[in-house]
Structure formats: C-alpha cells, structure tokens
Design a protein around this motif. Structure first.
Motif, PDB file in Angstrom:
ATOM      1  N   THR A 191      14.468  10.494  14.130  1.00  0.00           N
ATOM      2  CA  THR A 191      14.573  11.908  14.525  1.00  0.00           C
ATOM      3  C   THR A 191      13.547  12.314  15.576  1.00  0.00           C
ATOM      4  OG1 THR A 191      13.079  12.591  12.724  1.00  0.00           O
ATOM      5  CG2 THR A 191      15.459  12.546  12.249  1.00  0.00           C
ATOM      6  N   GLU A 192      12.454  11.552  15.693  1.00  0.00           N
ATOM      7  CA  GLU A 192      11.392  11.917  16.625  1.00  0.00           C
ATOM      8  C   GLU A 192      11.346  10.948  17.802  1.00  0.00           C
ATOM      9  OE1 GLU A 192       7.567  13.106  14.712  1.00  0.00           O
ATOM     10  OE2 GLU A 192       8.554  12.413  12.876  1.00  0.00           O
ATOM     11  N   LYS A 193      10.805  11.426  18.913  1.00  0.00           N
ATOM     12  CA  LYS A 193      10.607  10.589  20.092  1.00  0.00           C
ATOM     13  C   LYS A 193       9.292   9.820  19.972  1.00  0.00           C
ATOM     14  CE  LYS A 193      13.043  13.735  23.269  1.00  0.00           C
ATOM     15  NZ  LYS A 193      13.243  14.859  22.336  1.00  0.00           N
TER      16      LYS A 193
ATOM     17  N   SER B 150      14.268   7.595  20.895  1.00  0.00           N
ATOM     18  CA  SER B 150      14.561   7.990  19.520  1.00  0.00           C
ATOM     19  C   SER B 150      15.797   7.214  19.077  1.00  0.00           C
ATOM     20  CB  SER B 150      14.837   9.501  19.432  1.00  0.00           C
ATOM     21  OG  SER B 150      15.148   9.862  18.091  1.00  0.00           O
TER      22      SER B 150
ATOM     23  N   ILE C 193       5.555   8.830  11.866  1.00  0.00           N
ATOM     24  CA  ILE C 193       6.628   9.080  12.835  1.00  0.00           C
ATOM     25  C   ILE C 193       7.961   8.667  12.214  1.00  0.00           C
ATOM     26  CG2 ILE C 193       7.585   8.414  15.088  1.00  0.00           C
ATOM     27  CD1 ILE C 193       4.702   7.848  15.990  1.00  0.00           C
TER      28      ILE C 193
END
Length: 533
Positions: free
Chosen positions: A308-310, A276, A304
C-alpha cells in the motif's frame, strides 16, 4: 581452537569446486557412479550462495508433450532464438527426475496443493541443507571454507587436480584428481545482491587459464530490482508493482519485464524511483509472504507496507548469476574444451536452454541440477578411464603465471584498487546496462590496464591470494563481457546496444570468447551450434 598449519596433500577421483546446487548434484552423481569425491566450497556447503539465501522457482514441467512444447517455446523469442530445443528437452527430463528424487530420497517437504506435491519451487535454505546431508550420506568428503585458487594440469594439458587455501587453517592444500567439475557460480561483481558476494567468477578464470573457451558473455548484464534498503532481488514480485518518480507521479513504461531500462534511466536522471506492489490481491500477497519471507523482513522492521505504501528501489548487478554467459560446454556430459574439466550451473553458459535471456530461479535452478548431474557423471567416467595412473601424473599450476599466482613482478597486487575499478566500470547502468560502444571501449581499456597491473604482480599467499584471485576473476569476466558486447553489433536478448538498437538476422549465432592477456572472439562454428528454428 588450535590451528594446524600443515598443508594438505589429498587425492580424489573427482573434485567438485563449489557447494551450491550444481556442485551438490555433481558430487552426488559422481559418488553414485562409484567415484571417490571431494567437494570444495569457498563458504560452508549448504548455506553459501544465492540459492541458499531464499526461495526459488524451478522449471519443473510434467512430461506432457503440449506442456513441454509450451515451456520450451515460451522464452525463445526473449532469448533471441539462440536456445537449443534438444538441450531444453534434456533439462526438462532431468529436472523432472531430480525433483522427484529430491522428494523421495532426500525427503524434501514439498507443499501440497490440490492434493499433490507442488514441485515448481523450493525453499533454498531447506533445499541446500538437505543436499549437504544427502551428499555426505553418499560418501562425499567436504572441505568448507576452502576456496580453489587454480587448476592443476599434467604434461598433456589435461586437468588433473586443484590447489587452494583453507581459510580457517590459514594453509594451502593440493588435490590430485582424475577430473574436476567447476560449479563455482557466476559473477555478480560484489554488487551486494543477496547471497551473491561469493560469486566472483573464479571458475571461469581458472578454466580460461587451462585453455577453456567461454560463450554468451555479452549476455551478462542482468540487473535485479531491489528495495534501496535491502539486498533481496525478488524481481518476479515487481510484476505486481507500479513505479513512480520521486514526486509521486507515475513512471510510465517502468516494470519488471521490459521496463527495467526505464527504471535505470530515471535512476541516472533523478537518483530516485519509488514503487508499490499495489496490484497483488490478498491471496497473492499471502503467497508472496509464504514463498519469500526474507523479502519482507526489512519492510516489517521499517514499518513499511509494500502493498500500500511507496518505497525506493534500485537495480543491483547480478551479472552471470542471472545472465546466461559462462564456460562453453562442448559435450552432452558438460565437458569443456579442456580434457578432464567439466562445468555446471552458473559457471557454465546457459545459452543452450535460455539463449540470450533468463531471470532468477526457474530455468537457472533447472540448469543447475541438470548440468550438475551430467557433469558429475561425465567426470566420474573420465576419471575411471584413466585407471591407476590418475594420481601418478606430474602436475603444474594452470595459473602459475596468472594474477596473484605468478612471480613476474616485484610488487604485490592491490585487489582493493581492482575492485574499485570494477565498481566504476561495470556497476554503472550507463556503462553495462545501457550499453554504447563509445562507453564500452574506454571502460574496456581501463579494465585492460588493471588486468596488466594484476598480471605483473608478485605471487600472493594465504588470504591475500584469495582476494587477489577474486579480483582478477572479476576483471577477466568484465573484459570478456565487454569484448563480446562490442562484437555483437545488434540488440538481442539482454545484450542491447544503444548504438545498434535493431535485431540483425545475420547475427543469429552464439559468440565464443577467450584469452587472458590478448582476448579474442568469434562466432561459434555452425557444426557446434544447433539453434532452435
């Protein structure tokens, strides 16, 4: 569209093989020096290659002594102290001049920051579009979709032209020339990294067939971080990232700089590494989107948010595109060890300014435009020195007995099978990245076997010749690379050995490698090497 199968028989003072930034600057400079220039591109000049695929930084430094000193010192340790301060200073001077010319003569629209044009980077698509227009205005002739297949030499071994294939016309061409500049790019071994699949190391093979040497080939194991669902290796953005295991726990030690080994080991162990880009503030995020919009396209399409997201990442092999090895430079004008032959950009060794380590953009971009400028000027001067005799020499193919060009064997080569061996012996992290002699030696033996098979094959024609010569170039690149890696029994720059993890002060020298069937390697002579103190 009608197809004319008639072979072309052309002449030029200077032939430039390759239409990326190094080739474009070489062509421009040679034409400005009064030469009749023909540029040959495997793809379409202005759109093919890694530079044309996205944004790139440039090693552009104001002519202030303190700034220049800091710029030259910044990567010397990373590169194993193999760089040459004199060459680095030359590149900084030439890059400063070329970037200013790009703004005034090519009217490149540099963004304005603080009231001044910001010249430390370019958008590749716009940069290369303007370079194509600029060289055409200078009188350079361009043959697109026309990969070179081999160099032509005269009776003395001086390079005197090229032979190649016109894809869209399915016919061959020959060019008689006073000098040749190889700006064919590095070798990324068909890894799929964005813009790199035209970079199969062709120029290095052709140079070696003519008798040229290579240098720094052990520094050819560059891998770029990329999303697992994308081909964009914008590694600098991962300086703002946190990496995780598949279960979401933090992967300690992983990072863009100094932590890719950790990522490689985890990918080998578990097959998954998550990431991330969560350390970038809102202003940095906006700058990233502006600087490399194609990085974010696959994220946006998949819904995505990379901040903030993996998301899963991988490592894509970029070889000598981001490594520093290539054709050895023997003069300030980027002449090689073969008369009439010059090399520029990723096709040439970048050790002179980077030693054993570099990255994407920055030094690479500066080297491309600087070495291209010097090679074009040197080639024009060499061609002019030959006078009217330059187009009257009897020519032979330097690769006449080489893979895909020779007539030794009864059977046709199988380039697809050779590529599969490349994928098995060169792409894996535990062979090429996490190097150990016990893994390098059997890999090299397998590559030697494939080379012998290609070497003994019958001559190929047309598109099959292009595929065969590309496969042979990649196999040759891998053999030079592993031969040099085995000879450097230490860890220096990006050439790290698990069986020799320490830096050996006695090996602070560049390694030269060459040969085709029988390879050799030796330390570069002290009188040829000016190492930074």
């Amino acid at each position: 569209m009608s197809i004319d199968p008639t072979p072309l028989d052309l002449t030029a003072d200077v032939v430039v093989a390759g239409g990326g930034p190094a080739g474009a600057w070489a062509a421009l400079t040679a034409a400005r020096a009064g030469a009749d220039v023909l540029l040959l591109d495997k793809g379409y000049c202005g759109t093919s290659g890694p530079t044309a695929s996205g944004g790139t930084g440039v090693w552009y430094v104001q002519p202030d002594p303190d700034q220049r000193e800091q710029a030259m010192a910044s990567r010397e340790a990373l590169g194993g102290h193999l760089a040459d301060r004199r060459w680095a200073a030359r590149v900084l001077d030439q890059t400063y001049e070329n970037m200013n010319r790009l703004g005034t003569e090519a009217r490149y629209p540099f963004p304005v920051v603080g009231g001044e044009p910001h010249k430390r980077g370019v958008q590749g698509p716009e940069y290369m579009r303007r370079m194509r227009s600029w060289i055409r205005r200078a009188g350079v002739r361009i043959l697109d979709h026309s990969p070179v297949l081999e160099l032509l030499t005269d009776a003395s071994g001086t390079v005197a032209g090229v032979r190649g294939h016109r894809r869209q016309h399915d016919t061959e061409y020959r060019v008689r020339a006073g000098a040749v500049v190889l700006a064919t790019g590095g070798c990324a071994f068909l890894s799929g990294a964005l813009g790199c699949d035209v970079d199969t190391g062709d120029g290095a093979l052709y140079a070696a067939e003519a008798g040229a040497e290579l240098s720094g080939m052990e520094f050819s194991n560059a891998y770029g971080i990329a999303p697992a669902f994308s081909s964009v290796t914008k590694t600098a953005y991962y300086n703002f990232a946190t990496f995780f295991r598949a279960d979401g726990t933090r992967l300690e030690g992983a990072g863009s700089q100094g932590g890719r080994t950790v990522i490689a080991r985890e990918l080998l162990r578990a097959g998954t590494v998550l990431c991330s880009i969560d350390q970038a503030d809102p202003e940095q995020q906006a700058q990233m989107r502006l600087g490399q919009p194609n990085f974010f396209l696959p994220f946006d399409r998949l819904g995505i948010d990379p901040f903030t997201e993996k998301f899963p990442v991988t490592l894509l092999l970029e070889g000598t595109v981001r490594g520093t090895g290539g054709i050895r430079i023997a003069g300030d004008d980027c002449a090689t060890t073969v008369p009439g032959l010059y090399a520029a950009g990723d096709a040439a060794t970048r050790e002179l300014i980077c030693g054993g380590f570099t990255g994407g953009g920055s030094h690479n971009s500066a080297w491309a435009m600087s070495s291209g400028t010097w090679a074009g000027r040197g080639a024009a001067r060499f061609a002019a020195s030959l006078g009217a005799t330059r187009h009257r020499r009897r020519l032979v193919g330097a690769g006449a007995d080489g893979p895909g060009a020779g007539v030794d064997g009864p059977d046709a080569a199988d380039p697809a099978a050779a590529v599969e061996v490349i994928r098995a012996q060169v792409h894996p992290y535990d062979r090429n990245y996490l190097r150990h002699g016990d893994r390098l030696r059997p890999a090299l033996a397998e590559l030697d076997r494939v080379w012998a098979t290609l070497r003994g094959s019958a001559a190929a024609r047309g598109a099959e010749a292009v595929r065969t010569r590309q496969a042979a170039a990649m196999v040759a690149h891998a053999r030079w690379m592993y031969t040099s890696a085995l000879a450097r029994t230490e860890s220096r720059g990006m050439a790290r050995r698990e069986d020799f993890p320490a830096l050996d002060p006695a090996q602070r020298r560049r390694l030269t490698v060459g040969g085709l069937d029988e390879l050799w390697t030796r330390p570069e002579a002290a009188d040829r090497q000016a190492v930074a103190s």
